[in-house]
Write an enzyme that holds these catalytic residues in place. Structure first.
Site, short mmCIF file in Angstrom:
data_model
loop_
_atom_site.label_atom_id
_atom_site.label_comp_id
_atom_site.label_asym_id
_atom_site.label_seq_id
_atom_site.Cartn_x
_atom_site.Cartn_y
_atom_site.Cartn_z
N GLU A 1 0.90 -1.36 0.03
CA GLU A 1 0.19 0.08 -0.10
C GLU A 1 0.80 1.25 -0.03
O GLU A 1 1.81 1.41 0.81
CB GLU A 1 -0.84 -0.12 1.30
CG GLU A 1 -1.95 -1.04 1.16
CD GLU A 1 -2.87 -0.84 2.66
OE1 GLU A 1 -2.91 0.23 3.29
OE2 GLU A 1 -3.47 -1.75 2.90
N LYS B 1 -15.84 5.18 3.78
CA LYS B 1 -14.83 4.90 4.85
C LYS B 1 -15.01 5.68 5.90
O LYS B 1 -15.27 6.80 5.85
CB LYS B 1 -13.68 5.03 3.90
CG LYS B 1 -12.54 4.37 4.71
CD LYS B 1 -12.12 2.98 4.09
CE LYS B 1 -10.82 2.78 4.37
NZ LYS B 1 -10.41 1.11 3.86
N GLU C 1 -9.56 10.09 4.49
CA GLU C 1 -9.73 8.60 4.67
C GLU C 1 -10.64 8.23 3.40
O GLU C 1 -10.52 6.95 2.74
CB GLU C 1 -10.34 8.15 5.84
CG GLU C 1 -9.39 8.00 6.91
CD GLU C 1 -8.25 6.86 6.63
OE1 GLU C 1 -8.58 5.85 6.32
OE2 GLU C 1 -7.17 7.33 7.05
N GLU D 1 -13.72 6.02 -1.47
CA GLU D 1 -14.50 5.33 -0.68
C GLU D 1 -15.25 6.19 0.20
O GLU D 1 -14.87 6.37 1.36
CB GLU D 1 -13.83 4.16 0.00
CG GLU D 1 -13.11 3.11 -0.86
CD GLU D 1 -12.32 1.95 0.00
OE1 GLU D 1 -12.84 0.95 0.19
OE2 GLU D 1 -11.13 2.23 0.48
#
Length: 505
Positions: A271, A328, A334, A325
């Site tokens: 990641e 999230k 985030e 997203e």
């Protein structure tokens, strides 16, 4: 033309060469993406796969072993890393049969139609779920044993991503070591990785390192921007210069492993990324910074620059992540690490050159042909002369007093001629090469009253350069390209091997 094989020695040599070609292909560096699913309008798996194909993404990491995604990925050739979710670590780490059942349902049932190449057993278990840490190594071993039973242990690697935060004193890298409180887990884990030929999976987030440094880490250093030598960080013990956080963290991981006497386990970054939007206290979570970081990261990996400790040995990396997203939990940032929105539109157009079509995420397909910066002026002039002559391009707008005369230099004039020819030929592959002095770009080169062919008249200077392969090149994942690109393949090495075989025979 066929080779005439006259001896068994030649047969052995050809077989050995074939083995080296395969090995070289396997070791070509790659950029993949993580596919999170915390979206209120998550695309159907077939839509996800269509986007992956359109973006030439050949490596993905799934946070689970979602059946729908695994079925959609079947017969695409895309290499897939599946994951054991953290909440299943305790069960799998305490039961060999539970692990075997998981592998049977989530791997064996889909392989080889779905090209599963790795299993991520949890994610950042030591820091995110410390109560499962005591059984983490057992979970790795049990999953691997299940692969051995299915004769898949050579095809599928098993590892577990760790957070870079467990590496202490990470700068200078030569002084780095793992948090010693985790040694009872890390030592047997590294033993397992070494014995199975796997890699250390590492999550690296220069964004957070920068945010938490209170100004000690410069933004450009975090964003992988080119730095002047006097701006680079220097490891006082090795005198090695570091121009970015990413390389320093990778080398810190290598030194931390060496501190525990493990020196042959490669690093795979599972990641890394940068958010494109943040709260008011996150002023550097911007589209421009996200674009800069991810573009520089992709270029850095695919150019096989390597790190100062391992120059020329690229660290394959999965970008976090494919989609924004919105579901999230947590801060605004985030929710905004994605390269694309749920509808498949890019959040920003990556600033890419020289990386082929991997993640050339301009879905509008507005492409142009431009002279490469730094190209030899004589070669540019020769290509310009050809385009305006045998190439049958109408170059009258380049005459003095005409719309595209200014700026009066060979790069500008060649760009106009190249783009005219490229559109004249229907943007066919190979028509924007001109012996290597031109490249496809998504930046509209039109300026002022000089409107280029194929342009709607709208000048979009914000789109970034994206290089496409010429007609006589190969795609980024072709065996030929991997053969020539591989760091393990060199003529001198092959000659030494051939001489040795001949001597033995």
């Amino acid at each position: 033309m066929f080779l005439k094989i006259e001896s068994m020695a030649e047969v052995f040599i050809l077989m050995l060469l074939a083995v080296f070609v395969v090995a070289a292909a396997d070791e070509a560096p790659f950029v993949g993406v993580n596919i999170g699913t915390d979206l209120s309008d998550m695309p159907h798996p077939t839509q996800v796969v269509a986007l992956l194909k359109a973006q030439q993404i050949r490596h993905v990491r799934l946070y689970t072993a979602d059946r729908g995604m695994l079925v959609a990925l079947a017969n695409t050739g895309i290499q897939v890393m599946v994951s054991v979710p953290n909440e299943q670590i305790l069960g799998i780490g305490q039961s060999n049969s539970t692990a075997a059942n998981w592998v049977s349902h989530n791997v064996v049932a889909h392989y080889p139609a779905t090209n599963i190449t790795a299993i991520s057993v949890g994610s950042e278990v030591l820091t995110a779920l410390p109560n499962a840490a005591p059984v983490l190594v057992n979970a790795l071993k049990f999953v691997h044993s299940a692969l051995v039973a299915s004769n898949l242990d050579r095809q599928i690697k098993v590892s577990t991503p760790i957070s870079s935060s467990i590496i202490l004193d990470s700068f200078p890298p030569s002084q780095a070591f793992f948090n010693r409180s985790w040694n009872p887990v890390l030592v047997p884990m590294l033993n397992f990785l070494q014995s199975t030929g796997s890699y250390l999976m590492l999550n690296i987030y220069p964004y957070y390192d920068y945010m938490q440094s209170n100004g000690v880490i410069p933004l450009d250093y975090a964003l992988l921007k080119p730095l002047a030598p006097n701006k680079e960080a220097v490891d006082a013990n090795t005198l090695v210069h570091y121009s970015n956080v990413f390389d320093a963290m990778v080398d810190a991981a290598y030194f931390a492993m060496a501190f525990l006497n493990y020196t042959n386990i490669p690093v795979l970054v599972t990641e890394s990324g940068w958010p494109s939007k943040g709260d008011s206290n996150e002023p550097d979570a911007t589209i421009e910074n996200a674009n800069t970081y991810n573009s520089n990261l992709i270029r850095h990996v695919l150019n096989k620059t390597g790190t100062p400790k391992h120059p020329g040995i690229a660290v394959s990396t999965y970008i976090y992540e494919l989609y924004n997203e919105d579901m999230k939990p947590g801060s605004v940032s985030e929710k905004n690490w994605g390269l694309f929105n749920a509808n498949g539109e890019p959040v920003y157009i990556l600033h890419l050159t020289g990386s082929g079509l991997v993640l050339a995420n301009d879905t509008t397909n507005q492409t142009y042909c431009a002279a490469k910066e730094g190209a030899d002026p004589k070669m540019l002039q020769a290509a310009l002369d050809w385009a305006c002559g045998p190439g049958k391009v109408d170059c009258s707008p380049l005459l003095q007093g005409e719309a595209c005369y200014e700026p009066d230099n060979v790069i500008a004039h060649a760009t106009y001629a190249f783009d005219s020819y490229y559109h004249q030929m229907g943007k066919a592959p190979g028509t924007c090469d001109f012996n290597g002095v031109a490249a496809v770009t998504t930046t509209n080169p039109s300026h002022g009253t000089c409107i280029f062919p194929g342009s709607s008249g709208k000048i979009n200077g914000t789109l970034a350069n994206i290089t496409a392969p010429s007609m006589n090149s190969t795609s980024s994942d072709s065996p030929a390209q991997k053969f020539y690109n591989s760091r393990f393949m060199s003529i001198s090495m092959l000659l030494r091997v051939v001489i040795w075989i001949l001597a033995v025979l």
